[in-house]
Design an enzyme around this catalytic site. Structure first.
Site: not given
Lengths: 388, 388
Positions: A106, A175, A200-201, A347
């Site tokens: 990311f 991560d 937040y995922k 995705r």
């Protein structure tokens, strides 16, 4: 399922980007705003125990990643959290000059590493995603990897890579943004050094909710927090002139806790009450296995880029298609929300807390219809003209 | 007055620590959570314009401090914001090795400066609060001062000190946490270099709401953001491997915007609609003048430590008393909320947006009664045993 608010007519396959709204959040946030802030005012720092929010949240996140709550700090963004740990790691290995990051990570991980390297006069080395440990050497201070790749959904072997980093004398950071909450993580068993993750995922903390940081207690006494804000002081309210770090992860804190965001996050994490990580993983694999099988059986012209091997798969499935952007937009128009990543990746995330196998089958029904009807070639969907 | 929610029976003289709840916040936050997050899900980054929140808020804060919105970044805590600007300032003056901070500053400013000095091999020099410019010299990279002292309410002469710093070749940073929103600030006229401020005091953004950073456009092209997170990239959603800073203050951003906190803050700032900074200052001085006059006339045994000269006074009044802690606690029990600062300061903030002269007179009535009845000596109030 009853633990989440999901809009009618929507199949939400983007919980790996922004988790759905847990049912307990609106009421909790309204209470924090109207009663704790509005009525309690400044008194709520004590009376509503606002100062303890980060520690309470840490206790909820810890079992999802195989650690103790007292070794977790909650606050700041993922990017700021990565900056702090990367600087600290470099200072723990003053005789080494290289930070290793994977080029497909990311982006913020690579950007932050580049900034830290620039600030401290270090080298940023990109590793081969197929074999990140090949970049290790006696000049490497830190290997920092994203556990699950945000594009492909491929998962690294966390314990094996951690052991290899340590064998080379490097520190290991993970991560967990794209894994924790949907994939089992055991940082303690792997004896990693640092971990950072967003909330937040799969943790459903809400847009832009604060990140968490874990530091192995084995090294907490040696690391120094580079951003020495007042909340990391051993006695913040003494308001002394000189900084004296609080022991353990309390000393990793920096700024005043963001109470509204933390309150939403604390309520959101109640959705994990009584749920084991093993059960989440079982459900997640059931969902992604089914999606892959349905794609194999019913959809042509795509290339699935997510590993089929369970041990190498996170909780999402991605495929390449030349019109991936149009496909995702046409699906969104039908209420099936996934997302697109440059240049040709569609995705789909499978949040095991709120998705069912019926959702998976219905999503593939829509995908088949989009391709059959060539909806993805409709100019209304096919043209990229905005951020997504 | 109708723009704020204040509890019945409370006179709130602590808006300089945590601002009161603006009436528009609960509804806005409920809408953001239930409709934008719950219904819109990931689509709201575009549809609800979440990504533009920081810029919209910057436009609201800018006129309060005499700058353009495009030169303001909103996000991160005050402490992280100070870290970023202090590192950037040091790198703008690579031939200079000293950061100057005032020893009575809000502690986080000194702590962060010490951390930056330690990280970059610089010296932290404490200046004399009575004459901070005496610490300047050709080795000073940055003078960083808090505009209004959090204990005494004394205000520095911002333009004169800025000019002195520049004359010595140093950069000038102002911490506006305890002034902006209640005291006129004109950073542009003073030609300062950096400013940082919190938003949960006179700006009423809620507990732990995000801070803002202003950088003079004169130097924006030269400063480098040390925490190069993905939101500061020129094209964040291209998700390129290498960092390329966005131009101007967009490049000062770091992490994903904290949408819930920013939404509350945006709604809170509507309380300033149609209010001029000059009118706020007039009201603020009317309130503090009256409070000082009432103390002079009716209260003995205290020492007012806030300057009587308007040009040297922020929007709070503080006095010393050996039992300051007990006095503050006894007043709180009567519904008059001020606060205590070590070792003997009772501190009262006067937020001009929601306080009246009747509040001031009633507060002094209570103070007189507390002292007459010796309520401040009651063990229930007099003993310090917790953080405050």
């Amino acid at each position: 399922m009853s633990g989440f608010h999901l809009p009618e007519g929507v199949i939400y396959l983007d919980g790996n980007s922004l988790g759905a709204l847990p049912a307990g959040v609106p009421g909790r946030l309204a209470d924090v705003v109207e009663r704790e802030w509005g009525e309690g005012l400044i008194r709520s720092w004590n009376d509503a125990r606002w100062m303890e929010l980060p520690a309470r949240i840490a206790d909820r996140i810890a079992p999802l990643v195989g650690v103790r709550g007292e070794d977790v700090h909650v606050g700041e963004s993922t990017s700021v959290s990565l900056f702090k740990t990367m600087v600290a790691a470099a200072r723990l290995r003053p005789d080494r000059t290289v930070l290793v990051v994977e080029p497909g990570t990311f982006p913020t991980d690579g950007y932050i590493a580049a900034g830290v390297a620039d600030l401290l006069g270090l080298e940023l080395r990109w590793c081969d995603p197929a074999d990140p440990t090949a970049a290790l050497g006696d000049d490497v201070a830190l290997l920092s990897l994203t556990h699950v790749d945000f594009r492909s959904g491929a998962m690294f072997d966390l314990p094996t890579i951690t052991a290899a980093a340590h064998a080379a004398g490097a520190l290991m950071q993970w991560d967990l943004c794209h894994s924790a909450g949907a994939v089992p993580v055991d940082l303690t068993a792997a004896d990693a050094d640092f971990a950072v993750g967003c909330t937040y995922k799969y943790l459903n903390g809400g847009p832009g909710s604060p990140a968490y940081t874990w530091i192995n207690p084995r090294i907490q006494g040696q690391v120094r927090n580079p951003i020495t804000g007042w909340i990391g002081h051993s006695a913040p309210f003494a308001m002394a002139r000189d900084f004296d770090a609080a022991p353990g992860m309390r000393g990793w804190a920096t700024g005043t806790p963001p109470v509204l965001a933390l309150s939403a996050l604390e309520a959101a994490l109640e959705a994990f009450d009584g749920v084991s990580v093993a059960d989440l993983r079982t459900r997640s694999l059931e969902l992604t296995d089914l999606f892959i099988a349905q794609l194999d059986e019913r959809v042509t012209g795509i290339e699935i880029v997510t590993p089929r091997e369970h041990a190498r798969r996170g909780s999402q499935v991605s495929f390449r298609h030349p019109q991936a952007y149009g496909i995702v937009q046409a699906l969104i128009a039908r209420g099936v929300i996934g997302d697109f990543r440059d240049p040709d990746i569609a995705r789909f995330g499978f949040a095991p807390l709120y998705l069912t196998t019926d959702d998976v089958r219905a999503a593939v029904d829509h995908l088949v219809a989009v391709l059959e009807n060539e909806e993805h070639l409709d100019p209304a969907y096919a043209e990229r003209n905005a951020v997504t």
